[in-house]
Scaffold this active site. Structure first.
Site, PDB file in Angstrom:
ATOM      1  N   ASP A  41       0.832  -1.203   0.000  1.00 46.85           N
ATOM      2  CA  ASP A  41       0.000   0.000   0.000  1.00 46.85           C
ATOM      3  C   ASP A  41       0.865   1.250   0.000  1.00 46.85           C
ATOM      4  OD1 ASP A  41      -1.821  -1.962   0.355  1.00 46.85           O
ATOM      5  OD2 ASP A  41      -2.734  -1.129   2.172  1.00 46.85           O
ATOM      6  N   ALA A  42       1.936   1.191   0.805  1.00 48.15           N
ATOM      7  CA  ALA A  42       2.791   2.373   0.931  1.00 48.15           C
ATOM      8  C   ALA A  42       3.465   2.697  -0.396  1.00 48.15           C
ATOM      9  CB  ALA A  42       3.837   2.144   2.017  1.00 48.15           C
ATOM     10  N   ASP A  45       0.821   4.253  -2.544  1.00 50.55           N
ATOM     11  CA  ASP A  45       0.545   5.630  -2.134  1.00 50.55           C
ATOM     12  C   ASP A  45       1.605   6.584  -2.673  1.00 50.55           C
ATOM     13  OD1 ASP A  45      -1.740   4.958  -0.817  1.00 50.55           O
ATOM     14  OD2 ASP A  45      -0.878   4.998   1.202  1.00 50.55           O
ATOM     15  N   SER A  90     -13.253   8.089  -1.882  1.00 53.37           N
ATOM     16  CA  SER A  90     -12.026   7.722  -1.185  1.00 53.37           C
ATOM     17  C   SER A  90     -11.721   8.808  -0.145  1.00 53.37           C
ATOM     18  CB  SER A  90     -10.928   7.640  -2.238  1.00 53.37           C
ATOM     19  OG  SER A  90      -9.742   7.253  -1.643  1.00 53.37           O
ATOM     20  N   LEU A  91     -10.573   8.729   0.481  1.00 53.49           N
ATOM     21  CA  LEU A  91     -10.161   9.780   1.422  1.00 53.49           C
ATOM     22  C   LEU A  91      -8.800  10.311   1.001  1.00 53.49           C
ATOM     23  CD1 LEU A  91     -10.953   8.085   4.871  1.00 53.49           C
ATOM     24  CD2 LEU A  91     -12.147  10.040   3.872  1.00 53.49           C
ATOM     25  N   GLU A 121     -11.680   8.400  14.153  1.00 58.16           N
ATOM     26  CA  GLU A 121     -11.984   6.963  14.138  1.00 58.16           C
ATOM     27  C   GLU A 121     -10.750   6.215  13.677  1.00 58.16           C
ATOM     28  OE1 GLU A 121     -15.173   6.591  11.352  1.00 58.16           O
ATOM     29  OE2 GLU A 121     -16.458   7.989  12.425  1.00 58.16           O
ATOM     30  N   LYS A 123      -8.650   3.897  11.358  1.00 55.68           N
ATOM     31  CA  LYS A 123      -8.767   3.561   9.935  1.00 55.68           C
ATOM     32  C   LYS A 123      -8.522   2.059   9.801  1.00 55.68           C
ATOM     33  CE  LYS A 123      -7.351   5.067   5.328  1.00 55.68           C
ATOM     34  NZ  LYS A 123      -7.472   3.757   4.742  1.00 55.68           N
ATOM     35  N   ARG A 144     -17.142  -1.136  -2.972  1.00 55.87           N
ATOM     36  CA  ARG A 144     -17.011   0.250  -3.408  1.00 55.87           C
ATOM     37  C   ARG A 144     -16.874   0.332  -4.932  1.00 55.87           C
ATOM     38  NH1 ARG A 144     -12.294   4.147  -1.170  1.00 55.87           N
ATOM     39  NH2 ARG A 144     -11.025   2.780  -2.451  1.00 55.87           N
ATOM     40  N   GLU A 184     -16.451  -1.128   7.193  1.00 60.14           N
ATOM     41  CA  GLU A 184     -15.304  -1.896   6.722  1.00 60.14           C
ATOM     42  C   GLU A 184     -15.472  -3.356   7.119  1.00 60.14           C
ATOM     43  OE1 GLU A 184     -13.417   0.214   5.178  1.00 60.14           O
ATOM     44  OE2 GLU A 184     -11.460  -0.716   4.871  1.00 60.14           O
ATOM     45  N   TYR A 236     -19.224   2.823  10.011  1.00 61.27           N
ATOM     46  CA  TYR A 236     -18.689   4.149  10.329  1.00 61.27           C
ATOM     47  C   TYR A 236     -19.326   5.310   9.567  1.00 61.27           C
ATOM     48  CZ  TYR A 236     -15.588   2.659   6.440  1.00 61.27           C
ATOM     49  OH  TYR A 236     -15.076   2.170   5.270  1.00 61.27           O
ATOM     50  N   LYS A 301     -12.723  13.234  10.934  1.00 59.61           N
ATOM     51  CA  LYS A 301     -13.899  13.736  10.218  1.00 59.61           C
ATOM     52  C   LYS A 301     -14.450  14.960  10.939  1.00 59.61           C
ATOM     53  CE  LYS A 301     -15.188   9.020   8.904  1.00 59.61           C
ATOM     54  NZ  LYS A 301     -16.134   7.903   9.081  1.00 59.61           N
ATOM     55  N   LYS A 325      -2.273   8.722   7.877  1.00 55.87           N
ATOM     56  CA  LYS A 325      -1.723   7.373   7.652  1.00 55.87           C
ATOM     57  C   LYS A 325      -0.461   7.160   8.475  1.00 55.87           C
ATOM     58  CE  LYS A 325      -2.474   5.243   3.801  1.00 55.87           C
ATOM     59  NZ  LYS A 325      -3.106   4.186   3.106  1.00 55.87           N
ATOM     60  N   CYS A 419      29.536 -24.353   5.633  1.00 57.46           N
ATOM     61  CA  CYS A 419      29.553 -23.130   6.440  1.00 57.46           C
ATOM     62  C   CYS A 419      30.198 -22.008   5.617  1.00 57.46           C
ATOM     63  CB  CYS A 419      30.371 -23.409   7.698  1.00 57.46           C
ATOM     64  SG  CYS A 419      30.509 -21.999   8.810  1.00 57.46           S
ATOM     65  N   CYS A 421      32.139 -19.874   6.588  1.00 55.37           N
ATOM     66  CA  CYS A 421      33.444 -19.493   7.135  1.00 55.37           C
ATOM     67  C   CYS A 421      34.568 -20.029   6.237  1.00 55.37           C
ATOM     68  CB  CYS A 421      33.597 -20.019   8.562  1.00 55.37           C
ATOM     69  SG  CYS A 421      34.021 -21.769   8.630  1.00 55.37           S
ATOM     70  N   CYS A 438      26.459 -25.681  11.991  1.00 56.74           N
ATOM     71  CA  CYS A 438      27.856 -25.976  11.744  1.00 56.74           C
ATOM     72  C   CYS A 438      28.367 -26.594  13.046  1.00 56.74           C
ATOM     73  CB  CYS A 438      28.614 -24.689  11.433  1.00 56.74           C
ATOM     74  SG  CYS A 438      30.402 -24.921  11.437  1.00 56.74           S
ATOM     75  N   CYS A 443      35.238 -23.672  13.979  1.00 53.61           N
ATOM     76  CA  CYS A 443      34.660 -22.676  13.058  1.00 53.61           C
ATOM     77  C   CYS A 443      34.923 -21.255  13.562  1.00 53.61           C
ATOM     78  CB  CYS A 443      33.157 -22.917  12.930  1.00 53.61           C
ATOM     79  SG  CYS A 443      32.297 -21.557  12.120  1.00 53.61           S
TER      80      CYS A 443
HETATM   81  S1  IVH Z   1     -14.953   7.124   5.932  1.00 54.31           S
HETATM   82  C1  IVH Z   1     -16.496   9.666   2.626  1.00 54.31           C
HETATM   83  N1  IVH Z   1     -14.039   5.897   8.071  1.00 54.31           N
HETATM   84  O1  IVH Z   1     -10.512   3.974   4.138  1.00 54.31           O
HETATM   85  C2  IVH Z   1     -15.844   8.923   3.740  1.00 54.31           C
HETATM   86  N2  IVH Z   1     -13.290   5.148   5.938  1.00 54.31           N
HETATM   87  O2  IVH Z   1      -8.862   5.417   2.192  1.00 54.31           O
HETATM   88  C3  IVH Z   1     -15.512   7.556   3.343  1.00 54.31           C
HETATM   89  N3  IVH Z   1     -11.750   3.245   6.042  1.00 54.31           N
HETATM   90  O3  IVH Z   1     -12.725   3.758   1.449  1.00 54.31           O
HETATM   91  C4  IVH Z   1     -14.783   6.739   4.252  1.00 54.31           C
HETATM   92  N4  IVH Z   1     -11.754   3.021   8.221  1.00 54.31           N
HETATM   93  O4  IVH Z   1     -12.501   1.717   3.043  1.00 54.31           O
HETATM   94  C5  IVH Z   1     -14.012   5.968   6.730  1.00 54.31           C
HETATM   95  N5  IVH Z   1     -13.343   4.881  10.050  1.00 54.31           N
HETATM   96  C6  IVH Z   1     -13.323   4.956   8.713  1.00 54.31           C
HETATM   97  C7  IVH Z   1     -12.560   4.069   7.923  1.00 54.31           C
HETATM   98  C8  IVH Z   1     -12.553   4.201   6.535  1.00 54.31           C
HETATM   99  C9  IVH Z   1     -11.291   2.539   7.086  1.00 54.31           C
HETATM  100  C10 IVH Z   1     -11.387   2.983   4.631  1.00 54.31           C
HETATM  101  C11 IVH Z   1     -12.562   2.968   3.682  1.00 54.31           C
HETATM  102  C12 IVH Z   1     -12.257   4.057   2.707  1.00 54.31           C
HETATM  103  C13 IVH Z   1     -10.771   4.138   2.773  1.00 54.31           C
HETATM  104  C14 IVH Z   1     -10.237   5.442   2.259  1.00 54.31           C
END
Ligand code: IVH
Length: 692
Positions: A41-42, A45, A90-91, A121, A123, A144, A184, A236, A301, A325, A419, A421, A438, A443
């Site tokens: 993921d990183a 991103d 997405s966020l 909250e 994530k 989604r 989620e 959420y 939020k 993140k 080994c 060595c 070994c 050794c």
């Molecule tokens: S709110 C419009 N709350 O993170 C707001 N998302 O990177 C939409 N996610 O698609 C999302 N924990 O799959 C929200 N407490 C949380 C979340 C959360 C995980 C995920 C979710 C979203 C993604 C965005």
């Protein structure tokens, strides 16, 4: 800048842009549509971020359908499409305190004078899902997808026990005619481990992480498969709502979701300042591993729903929320080679030599592969792109290969038969054992490790005798075994690289000081198999001198409370070896303190005088105490007949907690309902054997 070079840069930007667009689109599809990501993921991103930044710098190179704007992936043809009544966006991400504050400032500018309140909250690292209820009945679950159109996974999601199938209008609660609940779907870490254990027993196709296995479990044609997976859900957010109560704030909607019977994560915090929000994020960054599910950040939020309307959305995400993140704990990188390292007992541990990568807060160039079977199970090969994980204080490890990126012509890695060595001694793996060794006593790699261990913190604790110095001493032939360090002179040390006469003199003094270390340290430093610090402590208090330990038979050793027959046999046979005897005599000649008869007698008398109030009780110490060092606290417990292991279990009688305690010990104690004592209560326990 000349016209020419300017044009050059633009061509460069255009090339990079199309390259990035292709990569982002490709990896988006692997992650969202195929549940088979090739990069972490990183790493994704980073690519997406570079793309967005480059697009912002070059509006003249804009395109209509940039993958930078894409949310998730295209819905699969395997499932019926579902058009979301309210899009699932997405966020945006914040990767640092600065980026979080920059978001806060944008919000503040847009809202003018009205102050904002934030709901934080966790994530959850799972899979976003929209659940639709009509007249209280569960009618549809949709992924989604690309944010606008998702996939219909209604029968699969129906197998998840915690998701209500019928909403009950409890007293005074109006169930809306239509309500979409977003949240989620995730897999607990325990469930994930059980799934992989089953995979190991079956076809060996392991899952890389809980998120991926949750996603794979859901996108099954056959709901029976989903039903067998341990999936859970946190709600959420509300999507489309028709009828039901009106809300003015997000935290009210979370309460409403709870009242309707949805699981809402308990770690929700309403905060008034961004400073507090950041503290909260930092807290969870340190404590993310206290949870039984994976989180990758904190979602912040705006609470007030009217303010949300005012802030609105960008093309891909709301302006009223941001995902803070955490630094990544998983990255993808290239495995350059697999080598083995030789430990002081001869154990040959395979490790990965990696293209260095920043993960878990530091740059990692090597990661352990544990043993031969682990390499076989993971089937990682030099040249592979691999997932590297470094979580918390745990040493970095290779999770597994990215098979889709495996170069042609590779074959499974073979454990070397010799080994590394210079003697190239034979490596052997005894029947039924996990470790390859070994077994050559000559050794030189084992010898180096024995000398390093001798000077280490838990053993003779000699400051300045680190790995680099030891390697120089052994390669120059000045040191053959740990006893040789006691005859080194300052003049000899001053010839080593990195040493001046002052540092050489300092090391000579540190080495001389180590001669008077207490017996438990000396016993530990010998490096006898199974003779760790705890057993060394028991033997030292029982026998008092090294000579008495050496003279004891295996049965006499095993008679000591806490020393089992395996440890006893290992110790006795080590002392019988002529090489061990010769080594001990070298230490004696060098003037190393073996403990004295009179001190041993005094200790025995003192022990007899200390009432054994903790006999049969296990007390764990964590954190720093004001009046005791860790060793003193443990000695205070063991000298009263108690045990003081390093971890908490159901058998633990009490946990003594000082400054900055270990989070896992504390959480475990709380979970098991074990009494937690401060220093005063600890003193009371030592005196009486009872809890205050
Ligand atoms: S709110 C419009 N709350 O993170 C707001 N998302 O990177 C939409 N996610 O698609 C999302 N924990 O799959 C929200 N407490 C949380 C979340 C959360 C995980 C995920 C979710 C979203 C993604 C965005």
């Amino acid at each position: 800048m000349s016209e020419r070079s300017e044009r050059n840069i633009d061509t460069g930007a255009a090339d990079r842009l199309s390259e990035l667009r292709a990569q982002v689109a490709y990896h988006n599809r692997r992650y969202h549509e195929l549940d088979e990501p090739e990069i972490s993921d990183a790493d994704f991103d980073l690519l997406a971020r570079e793309l967005r930044e480059l697009e912002a710098e070059h509006p003249e190179l804009a395109v209509d359908d940039s993958p930078a704007e894409a949310v998730g992936g295209a819905p699969s043809v395997l499932f019926a499409p579902v058009v979301h009544a309210v899009p699932m966006t997405s966020l945006d991400n914040a990767m640092s305190a600065d980026e979080l504050h920059a978001w806060g400032n944008r919000v503040r500018r847009s809202l003018g004078d009205s102050p904002a309140r934030f709901v934080c909250e966790l994530k959850i690292d799972g899979l976003a899902m929209s659940l639709r209820y009509e007249r209280g009945r569960y009618v549809q679950a949709a992924t989604r997808g690309d944010g606008r159109v998702g996939e219909d996974v209604t029968p699969n999601v129906a197998t998840i026990g915690v998701i209500p199938k019928q909403l009950k209008g409890r007293k005074g609660l109006a169930v809306p005619d239509v309500v979409e609940v977003r949240g989620e779907i995730y897999m607990t870490i325990a469930g994930f481990d059980r799934l992989n254990a089953a995979a190991d027993a079956a076809d060996g196709r392991r899952f890389v992480n809980p998120r991926n296995s949750a996603a794979g479990s859901l996108r099954q044609k056959d709901p029976e498969v989903t039903a067998k997976r341990e999936l859970a859900f946190w709600a959420y957010q509300l999507g489309e709502v028709v009828g039901g109560p009106a809300f003015t704030s997000h935290h009210e909607t979370l309460q409403f979701l709870t009242d309707l019977g949805f699981p809402v994560n308990p770690e929700v915090k309403v905060l008034d300042s961004l400073e507090d929000v950041f503290q909260h994020c930092a807290h969870w960054q340190d404590h993310r591993h206290d949870l039984d599910y994976e989180i990758d950040g904190v979602v912040v939020k705006i609470d007030d729903l009217a303010q949300r309307l005012e802030l609105g959305f960008t093309s891909r995400a709301p302006r009223w929320a941001i995902a803070y993140k955490f630094p990544p704990e998983e990255r993808t990188t290239v495995l350059r080679d697999i080598q083995v390292s030789i430990g002081r007992t001869g154990r040959a541990t395979p490790f990965a030599v990696l293209e260095p990568v920043f993960v878990g807060g530091s740059t990692v160039g090597m990661a352990t592969l544990h043993n031969e079977d682990q390499v076989r199970v993971k089937d990682v090969r030099p040249g592979d792109t691999v997932v590297v994980r470094k979580a918390g204080d745990v040493i970095p490890e290779v999770v597994g290969p990215v098979l889709s990126l495996r170069p042609d012509g590779t074959s499974p890695w073979q454990f070397p038969t010799t080994c590394p060595c210079p003697l190239r001694s034979t490596l052997t793996r005894p029947e039924g054992e996990a470790d390859t060794r070994c077994v050559d006593p000559a050794c030189p790699f084992q010898r180096d490790q024995r000398v390093i261990y001798w000077g280490s913190r838990g053993a003779m604790d000699i400051e300045g005798l680190g790995e680099r110095t030891v390697m120089q001493l052994t390669s120059l032939g000045l040191v053959e075994d740990p006893a040789d360090i006691y005859v080194l002179t300052a003049e000899q040390l001053a010839t080593l690289e990195g040493f001046a006469s002052a540092s050489a003199q300092k090391l000579v003094t540190a080495i001389a000081d180590s001669k008077t270390r207490p017996l438990p340290r000396l016993l530990t430093a010998l490096g006898v198999k199974h003779l760790g610090p705890a057993a060394a402590q028991l033997l030292a208090s029982e026998f008092g001198t090294l000579d008495r330990v050496m003279a004891a038979s295996s049965d006499e050793l095993a008679a000591v409370d806490g020393i089992g027959p395996v440890i006893a046999a290992s110790i006795a046979s080590w002392f019988e070896l002529p090489a061990s005897r010769a080594f001990i005599e070298k230490l004696r000649a060098a003037g190393v303190d073996f403990g004295s008869e009179s001190a041993a007698a005094a200790a025995a008398a003192a022990r007899a005088a200390v009432p054994q109030v903790l006999a049969g009780k296990t007390v764990v110490v964590t954190g720093t105490l004001a009046g005791f060092s860790r060793e003193e606290a443990e000695l205070a417990i063991t000298s009263r007949g108690g045990k003081s292991p390093g971890s908490v279990s159901a058998k633990t009688y009490a946990v003594v907690v000082g400054e900055s305690p270990g989070a896992s010990k504390l959480t475990k104690a709380e979970q098991l309902g074990i009494p937690i004592l401060d220093e005063t209560a600890f003193r009371h326990l030592l005196e009486t054997g009872e809890l205050a």
